[in-house]
Design an enzyme around this catalytic site. Structure first.
Site, PDB file in Angstrom:
ATOM      1  N   LYS A   1     -47.819 -42.270  13.982  1.00 27.55           N
ATOM      2  CA  LYS A   1     -49.172 -42.358  13.439  1.00 27.55           C
ATOM      3  C   LYS A   1     -49.617 -41.048  12.796  1.00 27.55           C
ATOM      4  CE  LYS A   1     -53.846 -43.719  14.748  1.00 27.55           C
ATOM      5  NZ  LYS A   1     -53.996 -44.509  13.523  1.00 27.55           N
TER       6      LYS A   1
ATOM      7  N   CYS B   1     -55.093 -38.004   1.192  1.00 32.37           N
ATOM      8  CA  CYS B   1     -56.338 -37.569   1.813  1.00 32.37           C
ATOM      9  C   CYS B   1     -57.238 -36.839   0.809  1.00 32.37           C
ATOM     10  CB  CYS B   1     -56.040 -36.635   2.984  1.00 32.37           C
ATOM     11  SG  CYS B   1     -54.884 -37.309   4.169  1.00 32.37           S
TER      12      CYS B   1
ATOM     13  N   GLY C   1     -59.367 -44.559   8.851  1.00 34.69           N
ATOM     14  CA  GLY C   1     -59.880 -43.199   8.710  1.00 34.69           C
ATOM     15  C   GLY C   1     -59.103 -42.161   9.481  1.00 34.69           C
TER      16      GLY C   1
END
Length: 326
Positions: free
Chosen positions: A136, A222, A164
């Site tokens: 992750k 990002c 998010g």
């Protein structure tokens, strides 16, 4: 009824009819991948391996070993193999790949964000059947993520998510998640790293450089908080800056995960390569949206999210091909 199944289905996916698993034509690629998972683990992994019968080229098999022998014969891997174990070894050798000098038993790697930190799945089966695990997305500090709801289903075609980058932060990952994963898994570990400034990426990658991971996968989708929120991956210059900065603080292979939400992904890929990237990962999710027609507002609290699923496959394939040919 074979006439009711399209030729596309024949070529690209197994068909489940009447509780039986069917593979058509003379190309048992899907069966081969399934077989690798099965043989490496020693038990059924996908739920549908529990089906009673498997049909390959109009022949049924009630025994998994009989099925394996038939598949090896079809694939031409039986020559010189005296036992089913020998055949398993031969197929595994056929599927081995190398990424930056790191050998993977097979090319199956769950994408980051879909597999947590691997520990959850280790309770269900032997995750060593996987060639690699990209865990992750991890940031310098812990993140709660976006407000709820974060997920929107898209029928049979995928889903939209706006999680998010929720994660416990790199120090927690190093202290807890990584040791737990290593206790279950011996294959290639890919650390997916996200950041909101170049310094974020540098600090996180520098910490992970000391840990038992094999590849750093740097997610440049990002937003750059120091440049008006524009994603690093939408600018060749910004992408190159992150690449060079990370390469300066690590000895591990660095792969840049590129965003498809750009005008020219080839220019960004070339910029990353020129800045020293060891590899590229294509693609991240495509920006999408769902509307709740009853409430007349977006389903996701964040309004937009990343669309993933079968619908983006042709788009991803096109971008991979463009970059590979550039």
């Amino acid at each position: 009824n074979e006439d009711q199944i399209s030729s596309y289905d024949f070529l690209y996916k197994p068909i489940i009819k009447e509780d039986r698993l069917w593979f058509f034509d003379n190309d048992p690629l899907d069966v081969m991948i399934l077989l690798v998972l099965y043989s490496n683990c020693g038990k059924c992994i996908p739920v549908w391996m529990d089906l009673s019968y498997v049909n390959v080229q109009n022949q049924f098999f009630h025994s998994s070993k009989d099925l394996m022998i038939k598949l090896y014969d079809i694939l031409g891997y039986s020559y010189g193999a005296k036992s089913i174990d020998d055949k398993i070894k031969m197929l595994n050798n056929k599927l081995q790949i190398s990424l930056s000098g790191i050998t993977l038993a097979n090319p199956i790697i769950p994408a980051s964000g879909t597999y947590g930190f691997g520990d959850e799945f280790a309770e269900l089966y032997d995750i060593n059947c996987l060639g690699g695990i990209s865990f992750k997305g991890t940031t310098r500090e812990a993140r709660y993520g976006n407000p709820l709801p974060r997920i929107a289903e898209c029928g049979n075609y995928g889903m939209i998510n706006a999680v998010g980058l929720q994660n416990p932060g790199v120090e927690h990952v190093i202290a807890h998640e990584l040791p737990r994963l290593k206790s279950h898994y011996n294959g290639c570990i890919v650390a997916n790293v996200s950041g909101f400034s170049v310094q974020d990426y540098v600090e996180t990658c520098a910490l992970l450089d000391k840990e038992p991971i094999d590849i750093l996968e740097v997610n440049i989708s990002c937003p750059n908080v120091h440049n008006g929120g524009m994603a690093f991956g939408t600018s060749p210059e910004a992408a190159a800056e992150v690449t060079a900065a990370v390469k300066a603080v690590t000895t591990k292979p660095v792969y840049l995960k590129l965003s498809p939400n750009v005008t020219d992904i080839v220019a960004i890929a070339k910029a990353c390569e020129a800045a020293g990237a060891d590899g590229l990962c294509l693609i991240n999710t495509v920006l999408g949206m769902r509307i709740d027609i009853r409430r007349r507002r977006p389903v996701i609290a964040n309004r937009y999210g990343g669309y993933s699923g079968s619908g983006i496959f042709p788009l991803a394939l096109r971008m991979v091909n463009q970059v590979a040919r550039a």
